[in-house]
Design an enzyme around this catalytic site. Structure first.
Site, PDB file in Angstrom:
ATOM      1  N   SER A 137      47.530   6.947  26.331  1.00  0.00           N
ATOM      2  CA  SER A 137      47.329   6.107  27.511  1.00  0.00           C
ATOM      3  C   SER A 137      46.304   6.613  28.519  1.00  0.00           C
ATOM      4  O   SER A 137      45.823   5.839  29.335  1.00  0.00           O
ATOM      5  CB  SER A 137      48.675   5.897  28.203  1.00  0.00           C
ATOM      6  OG  SER A 137      49.359   7.135  28.327  1.00  0.00           O
ATOM      7  N   LYS A 190      45.304   1.877  33.053  1.00  0.00           N
ATOM      8  CA  LYS A 190      45.698   1.220  34.301  1.00  0.00           C
ATOM      9  C   LYS A 190      44.598   0.290  34.833  1.00  0.00           C
ATOM     10  O   LYS A 190      44.869  -0.611  35.621  1.00  0.00           O
ATOM     11  CB  LYS A 190      46.063   2.258  35.355  1.00  0.00           C
ATOM     12  CG  LYS A 190      47.339   3.038  35.049  1.00  0.00           C
ATOM     13  CD  LYS A 190      48.521   2.395  35.692  1.00  0.00           C
ATOM     14  CE  LYS A 190      49.832   3.164  35.656  1.00  0.00           C
ATOM     15  NZ  LYS A 190      49.968   4.379  34.904  1.00  0.00           N
TER      16      LYS A 190
HETATM   17  C1  LIG Z   1      51.023   4.798  34.241  1.00  0.00           C
HETATM   18  C2  LIG Z   1      50.882   5.569  33.005  1.00  0.00           C
HETATM   19  C3  LIG Z   1      51.825   5.472  31.962  1.00  0.00           C
HETATM   20  C4  LIG Z   1      53.095   4.654  32.072  1.00  0.00           C
HETATM   21  O1  LIG Z   1      52.862   3.288  32.326  1.00  0.00           O
HETATM   22  P1  LIG Z   1      54.043   2.365  32.887  1.00  0.00           P
HETATM   23  O2  LIG Z   1      53.478   1.000  32.898  1.00  0.00           O
HETATM   24  O3  LIG Z   1      54.379   2.855  34.266  1.00  0.00           O
HETATM   25  O4  LIG Z   1      55.203   2.533  31.978  1.00  0.00           O
HETATM   26  C5  LIG Z   1      51.573   6.183  30.798  1.00  0.00           C
HETATM   27  N1  LIG Z   1      50.489   6.959  30.665  1.00  0.00           N
HETATM   28  C6  LIG Z   1      49.574   7.084  31.634  1.00  0.00           C
HETATM   29  C7  LIG Z   1      48.394   7.964  31.395  1.00  0.00           C
HETATM   30  C8  LIG Z   1      49.726   6.395  32.834  1.00  0.00           C
HETATM   31  O5  LIG Z   1      48.811   6.519  33.798  1.00  0.00           O
END
Ligand SMILES: *Cc1c(COP(=O)(O)O)cnc(C)c1O
Length: 329
Positions: A308, A55
């Site tokens: 992510s 993010k």
């Molecule tokens: C926000 C987030 C997502 C999903 O991202 P989007 O852009 O909302 O689809 C996935 N994994 C983590 C760790 C996140 O913080």
């Protein structure tokens, strides 16, 4: 950038813009997943980013693109955690005032983490929607700029820089497996990859218990879904009934959506810890979970799995590790 457009050039611009704030994260070969699938599998580990998730990319691209006047007035965000943390950290680095709105559902350790990052935290309501309504109120009152978590071209372009890095590190990547909530991450990556080569495949993964984007794609329009608790807490929340960018982009560029159960997510988290000694939060483990479950179809030969984020309560991860080591007991 025109608010209405996103281009490969803007993703390259984002890459340059955010280079002093976000890392180029490693793409790690996974011998065990490769053996299991018969393909070559690589893990894109975004858990190393400042504040522990991808993010930071979107937040940095957005805040660095604000006018001087907007910067001087400050920003506001509503968030289940990782978006808020990223906005807080970038704002602090750039000397911008940041207010973060949260619902009561957000775990306490995440609230504390944001206070420690120097943001003003406002906890309000029991759902994302209520926290959002409150954020709108504060924004109007104090003339702050709302930093949306996903449905903004600058955020999408920032997350799309992951797609550039995948192609740079492994030009032979033919499939990306990406966690999906509001769709900023998957839309950015899919746009970058498919702009370079339309034959590349992008597979989105969400949790079975509350897969907002999945239902929207099925209905052909943004719909609301009930909120549940999940190990993948960063994937909770809707895509917004007034969604402008990520829904149409996901419709256009994402080839397939896979859903994983809570137990499969736990297995994914344990797999990352056990085989790679990597800490990954539930939302970041859904891609591995999808591969382990065998639910993914039509994969290519060289697969990138986006992990992510790494913001998980260590007590929870420890409990999962113990349970997974002695299944059925
Ligand atoms: C926000 C987030 C997502 C999903 O991202 P989007 O852009 O909302 O689809 C996935 N994994 C983590 C760790 C996140 O913080």
């Amino acid at each position: 950038m025109q608010q209405s457009e996103i281009s490969l050039k803007e993703i390259y611009r984002a890459k340059e813009r955010i280079s002093s704030i976000a890392w180029q994260t490693p793409l790690i070969p996974s011998p065990s997943l490769s053996e299991l699938t018969g393909d070559s599998v690589y893990l894109k580990y975004e858990g190393l980013q400042p504040t522990g998730s991808f993010k930071i990319r979107g937040a940095a691209n957005k805040l660095l693109s604000l006018s001087e006047e907007e910067k001087s007035r400050g920003v506001i965000a509503f968030s289940t955690g990782n978006h808020g943390r990223a906005v807080a950290a970038v704002a602090k680095q750039l000397g911008i005032r940041a207010v973060i709105c949260l619902s009561n559902r957000v775990p306490q350790y995440r609230v504390e983490a944001m206070r420690q990052l120097g943001a003003e935290v406002a906890v309000h309501g029991v759902s994302q929607d209520e926290a959002y309504a409150y954020a709108i109120e504060l924004q109007r009152e104090q003339k702050l700029t709302m930093i949306k978590p996903f449905d903004d071209p600058f955020i999408i372009a920032g997350q799309g820089t992951i797609g550039l890095e995948l192609m740079e590190d492994r030009p032979d990547i033919d499939t990306a497996i990406v966690p999906v909530s509001g769709g900023g991450l998957v839309a950015g990556i899919a746009f970058a990859l498919k702009s370079a080569d339309p034959s590349l495949r992008v597979i989105g993964v969400s949790m079975e218990c509350a897969p907002a984007m999945y239902h929207c794609l099925k209905e052909g329009r943004p719909v609301e879904i009930e909120e549940k608790d999940s190990l993948a807490d960063a994937l909770l929340g809707g895509i917004g009934l007034d969604n402008r960018y990520t829904f149409p982009m996901t419709q256009t560029y994402v080839d397939d959506m896979v859903l994983v159960s809570e137990d499969e997510i736990a297995r994914g988290m344990f797999f990352a810890l056990d085989k790679h000694h990597l800490v990954v939060e539930g939302s970041g483990a859904v891609g591995i979970a999808a591969l382990l479950s065998g639910k993914t179809a039509n994969l290519g030969k060289n697969i990138a799995v986006v992990m992510s984020g790494s913001n998980v309560d260590i007590a929870l991860l420890t409990r999962i590790a113990v349970e997974q080591q002695s299944p059925g007991t």
